[in-house]
Scaffold this motif. Structure first.
Motif, PDB file in Angstrom:
ATOM      1  N   PRO A   8       3.316  11.463   9.378  1.00 58.40           N
ATOM      2  CA  PRO A   8       2.615   9.829   9.279  1.00 58.40           C
ATOM      3  C   PRO A   8       2.012   9.202   8.432  1.00 58.40           C
ATOM      4  O   PRO A   8       1.187   8.162   8.000  1.00 58.40           O
ATOM      5  CB  PRO A   8       1.936   9.586  10.602  1.00 58.40           C
ATOM      6  CG  PRO A   8       1.470  11.554  10.374  1.00 58.40           C
ATOM      7  CD  PRO A   8       2.438  12.331   9.996  1.00 58.40           C
ATOM      8  N   MET A  24      -4.053  -2.750   2.977  1.00 58.71           N
ATOM      9  CA  MET A  24      -2.937  -1.540   3.702  1.00 58.71           C
ATOM     10  C   MET A  24      -1.952  -1.204   2.935  1.00 58.71           C
ATOM     11  O   MET A  24      -1.462  -0.607   2.536  1.00 58.71           O
ATOM     12  CB  MET A  24      -2.324  -2.257   5.123  1.00 58.71           C
ATOM     13  CG  MET A  24      -2.968  -2.030   5.967  1.00 58.71           C
ATOM     14  SD  MET A  24      -2.238  -2.656   7.765  1.00 58.71           S
ATOM     15  CE  MET A  24      -1.793  -1.440   8.039  1.00 58.71           C
ATOM     16  N   MET A  30      -1.551   1.962   0.695  1.00 59.35           N
ATOM     17  CA  MET A  30       0.154   3.130   0.591  1.00 59.35           C
ATOM     18  C   MET A  30       0.598   3.461  -0.828  1.00 59.35           C
ATOM     19  O   MET A  30       1.712   4.131  -0.815  1.00 59.35           O
ATOM     20  CB  MET A  30       1.200   1.616   1.770  1.00 59.35           C
ATOM     21  CG  MET A  30       0.674   1.604   3.161  1.00 59.35           C
ATOM     22  SD  MET A  30       1.454   0.299   4.786  1.00 59.35           S
ATOM     23  CE  MET A  30       3.093   0.810   3.852  1.00 59.35           C
ATOM     24  N   GLU A  90       1.527   5.893   5.819  1.00 60.07           N
ATOM     25  CA  GLU A  90       0.837   4.299   6.833  1.00 60.07           C
ATOM     26  C   GLU A  90      -0.401   4.944   7.366  1.00 60.07           C
ATOM     27  O   GLU A  90      -1.085   4.247   7.915  1.00 60.07           O
ATOM     28  CB  GLU A  90       1.800   4.167   8.071  1.00 60.07           C
ATOM     29  CG  GLU A  90       2.836   3.576   7.708  1.00 60.07           C
ATOM     30  CD  GLU A  90       4.117   3.527   8.735  1.00 60.07           C
ATOM     31  OE1 GLU A  90       3.638   3.969  10.156  1.00 60.07           O
ATOM     32  OE2 GLU A  90       5.034   3.090   8.487  1.00 60.07           O
ATOM     33  N   ARG A  91      -1.081   5.862   8.320  1.00 63.20           N
ATOM     34  CA  ARG A  91      -2.635   6.367   8.400  1.00 63.20           C
ATOM     35  C   ARG A  91      -3.190   6.180   7.332  1.00 63.20           C
ATOM     36  O   ARG A  91      -4.514   5.557   7.568  1.00 63.20           O
ATOM     37  CB  ARG A  91      -1.732   8.053   8.547  1.00 63.20           C
ATOM     38  CG  ARG A  91      -2.941   8.488   9.412  1.00 63.20           C
ATOM     39  CD  ARG A  91      -2.741   9.597   9.967  1.00 63.20           C
ATOM     40  NE  ARG A  91      -2.236  10.341  10.750  1.00 63.20           N
ATOM     41  CZ  ARG A  91      -1.288  10.606  11.176  1.00 63.20           C
ATOM     42  NH1 ARG A  91      -2.060  12.133  10.669  1.00 63.20           N
ATOM     43  NH2 ARG A  91      -1.149  11.686  12.488  1.00 63.20           N
ATOM     44  N   GLU A 107       2.396   6.579  -1.855  1.00 71.03           N
ATOM     45  CA  GLU A 107       3.821   6.686  -2.145  1.00 71.03           C
ATOM     46  C   GLU A 107       3.537   7.384  -3.633  1.00 71.03           C
ATOM     47  O   GLU A 107       4.561   8.318  -3.560  1.00 71.03           O
ATOM     48  CB  GLU A 107       4.230   5.537  -2.354  1.00 71.03           C
ATOM     49  CG  GLU A 107       4.713   4.839  -1.466  1.00 71.03           C
ATOM     50  CD  GLU A 107       5.579   3.417  -1.365  1.00 71.03           C
ATOM     51  OE1 GLU A 107       5.386   3.056   0.044  1.00 71.03           O
ATOM     52  OE2 GLU A 107       5.460   2.597  -1.581  1.00 71.03           O
ATOM     53  N   GLY A 125      -2.871   3.352   5.029  1.00 70.28           N
ATOM     54  CA  GLY A 125      -3.122   2.207   5.825  1.00 70.28           C
ATOM     55  C   GLY A 125      -4.655   2.015   6.333  1.00 70.28           C
ATOM     56  O   GLY A 125      -4.960   1.061   6.414  1.00 70.28           O
ATOM     57  N   VAL A 126      -3.444   2.312   7.344  1.00 70.32           N
ATOM     58  CA  VAL A 126      -4.560   1.604   8.793  1.00 70.32           C
ATOM     59  C   VAL A 126      -5.934   2.385   8.346  1.00 70.32           C
ATOM     60  O   VAL A 126      -7.235   1.550   8.703  1.00 70.32           O
ATOM     61  CB  VAL A 126      -3.586   2.344   9.887  1.00 70.32           C
ATOM     62  CG1 VAL A 126      -4.812   1.932  11.208  1.00 70.32           C
ATOM     63  CG2 VAL A 126      -2.325   1.548  10.147  1.00 70.32           C
ATOM     64  N   ARG A 139       8.059   0.738   0.173  1.00 71.78           N
ATOM     65  CA  ARG A 139       7.590   0.070   0.856  1.00 71.78           C
ATOM     66  C   ARG A 139       6.531  -0.985  -0.575  1.00 71.78           C
ATOM     67  O   ARG A 139       6.520  -2.404  -0.050  1.00 71.78           O
ATOM     68  CB  ARG A 139       6.777   0.101   2.214  1.00 71.78           C
ATOM     69  CG  ARG A 139       8.328   0.602   2.490  1.00 71.78           C
ATOM     70  CD  ARG A 139       7.851   1.874   4.013  1.00 71.78           C
ATOM     71  NE  ARG A 139       7.493   0.918   5.236  1.00 71.78           N
ATOM     72  CZ  ARG A 139       6.372   1.124   6.240  1.00 71.78           C
ATOM     73  NH1 ARG A 139       5.947   2.131   6.125  1.00 71.78           N
ATOM     74  NH2 ARG A 139       6.155   0.279   6.902  1.00 71.78           N
TER      75      ARG A 139
END
Length: 455
Positions: A390, A264, A268, A393-394, A272, A396-397, A240
């Motif tokens: 997860p 974020m 990510m 995304e984890r 990735e 990024g947050v 993404r």
């Protein structure tokens, strides 16, 4: 003391404990055979993975890492794109070239065992290597544990502290570290530099090593923002970061900044790359490899007074905080859950960012403590045993949270009720209390509630 740079090792994805550590262990085993004159007598090799390594080994690239490690590959120097192809050739070709020189027969189904229901007694990430001669007699045997962040120990070494090299400012707690700083009138980064010099690096080498690590992190962010496609492993998770990067650029040109979306994205992008088995820096692990680079990149791109000195300060401060967790708790998701990976990385990044934007010692400690406090109890439950959901995304947050926590700490006076040492102790105890199904086994949490195909 160990070097802060041991927490920032350059390697490959997708996991420091399940890819980097096992590759290093396999290489160390065959090197030991060669050094002792037993390699030429070896006619068969046996590998057994236990517990978490067996349960999530396929999704974490453990099997491939061990196979190429037996042939002498090292995480820092191996070309990531060559690993899957070479491992596949070993699996199907019936031959393996131990230490890169000694070719023997290898029957994967016979010689490589996954003990998914059996955990070795000392750590969830256990593995065993056995070497046999032509008559089936054992010529070498060793149990290793991959204890997080790419660190490995033998069965005999486990639980024993290696002889410590003398440094001018030894510390085993945040209180001791900050006491050195106050007494000497130095920053955390300056205390770390003095210790690194005592460990054998010149001041110039400390700076150069930090900048090399920063460069690899920067390249990883950029690669993740560029590479399109679908991540390997069977979940069919699409990358993404490239599309998000283009959208954020478009919004920026149009005058809409949304600055906090950038860290974020950066995190990510790194994760990735990690999930695809690319070149990453453990910080302090691969599962959490996006957070420190994301916050560092945000500092470089958005903080108006960012410079190289700040980059060095950032990494040395982050490394010092990471050492506190390594020494007093754990950075292994298989031992304490994701609080020991993403939580630790967020704590490192928050404290480091507070340092480079002008925080006092009290504000730096406060930022690091807050970041961990709100990750306490975080489970490690990778869907399909892959470092994707997860995890991406984890990261990024957690990167965004680290920046906001640092900014919050600088708005206040640094006074806080909970010390960093206390929250580290709490994290470790929480990890001990956590059921093993939530500690990188893919037997609980999202790993079983999300319906996915067999990976």
């Amino acid at each position: 003391m160990i070097s802060v740079f041991d927490l920032f090792s350059i390697g490959i994805g997708p996991s420091s404990s399940h890819t980097v550590g096992p590759m290093k262990a396999a290489r160390e085993f065959v090197e030991g055979l060669a050094e002792s004159g037993r390699l030429d007598r070896t006619a068969r090799i046996g590998v057994a993975l236990y517990g978490s390594l067996a349960l999530t080994g396929a999704g974490h690239g453990t099997v491939d890492a061990v196979l190429v490690g037996l042939e002498g590959a090292h995480p820092r120097t191996v070309q990531p794109e060559t690993v899957p192809a070479r491992a596949a050739m070993i699996r199907t070709g019936g031959q393996i070239r131990l230490n890169g020189t000694h070719e023997i027969a290898f029957a994967f189904d016979r010689d490589f065992q996954l003990h998914k229901q059996e955990f070795l007694p000392k750590h969830a990430n256990g593995m065993r290597f056995d070497a046999f001669d032509a008559h089936g007699q054992v010529v070498g045997s060793q149990v290793y544990y991959s204890i997080g962040g790419g660190f490995i120990v033998t069965d005999e070494q486990y639980g024993h502290t290696a002889p410590s090299q003398s440094v001018p400012y030894p510390f085993d707690s945040a209180e001791a570290l900050l006491s050195h700083c106050r007494r000497e009138g130095r920053t955390i980064a300056q205390i770390v530099t003095a210790n690194e010099i005592a460990l054998g690096r010149s001041e110039e080498a400390v700076r150069a090593t930090a900048l090399e690590i920063a460069h690899v992190m920067k390249e990883c962010v950029e690669s993740g923002c560029r590479h399109e496609g679908t991540l390997p492993g069977g979940l069919n998770v699409r990358r993404r970061a490239p599309a998000l990067f283009r959208k954020l650029i478009t919004q920026q040109i149009a005058g809409r900044l949304d600055a906090m979306l950038w860290p974020m994205l950066y995190a990510m992008a790194v994760n990735e790359e990690n999930a695809a088995g690319g070149r990453v820096v453990t910080a302090p692990t691969n599962g959490a490899a996006g957070i420190v680079p994301a916050v560092l990149t945000y500092y470089r791109n958005f903080y108006p007074r960012a410079d190289e000195e700040g980059v060095v300060t950032f990494l040395l401060t982050a490394g010092a905080i990471g050492l506190l967790y390594k020494m007093n708790a754990s950075i292994s998701g298989a031992e304490v859950g994701c609080q020991g990976e993403v939580g630790v990385a967020s704590s490192m990044a928050a404290g480091a960012y507070a340092a480079v934007i002008g925080g006092t010692l009290e504000q730096i400690e406060n930022a690091a403590e807050i970041a961990m406090e709100h990750h306490l109890g975080m489970t490690c439950d990778p869907v399909g045993g892959l470092v994707q959901i997860p995890c991406i995304e984890r990261n990024g947050v957690a990167a965004e949270q680290a920046i906001k926590v640092a900014q919050l700490a600088l708005l206040e006076d640094g006074q806080h009720k909970v010390s960093l040492d206390t929250v580290i102790q709490t994290m470790f105890q929480t990890g001990k209390d956590m059921k093993h199904t939530y500690k990188e086994t893919s037997l609980g949490g999202l790993a079983i509630t999300v319906n996915v195909p067999e990976c």
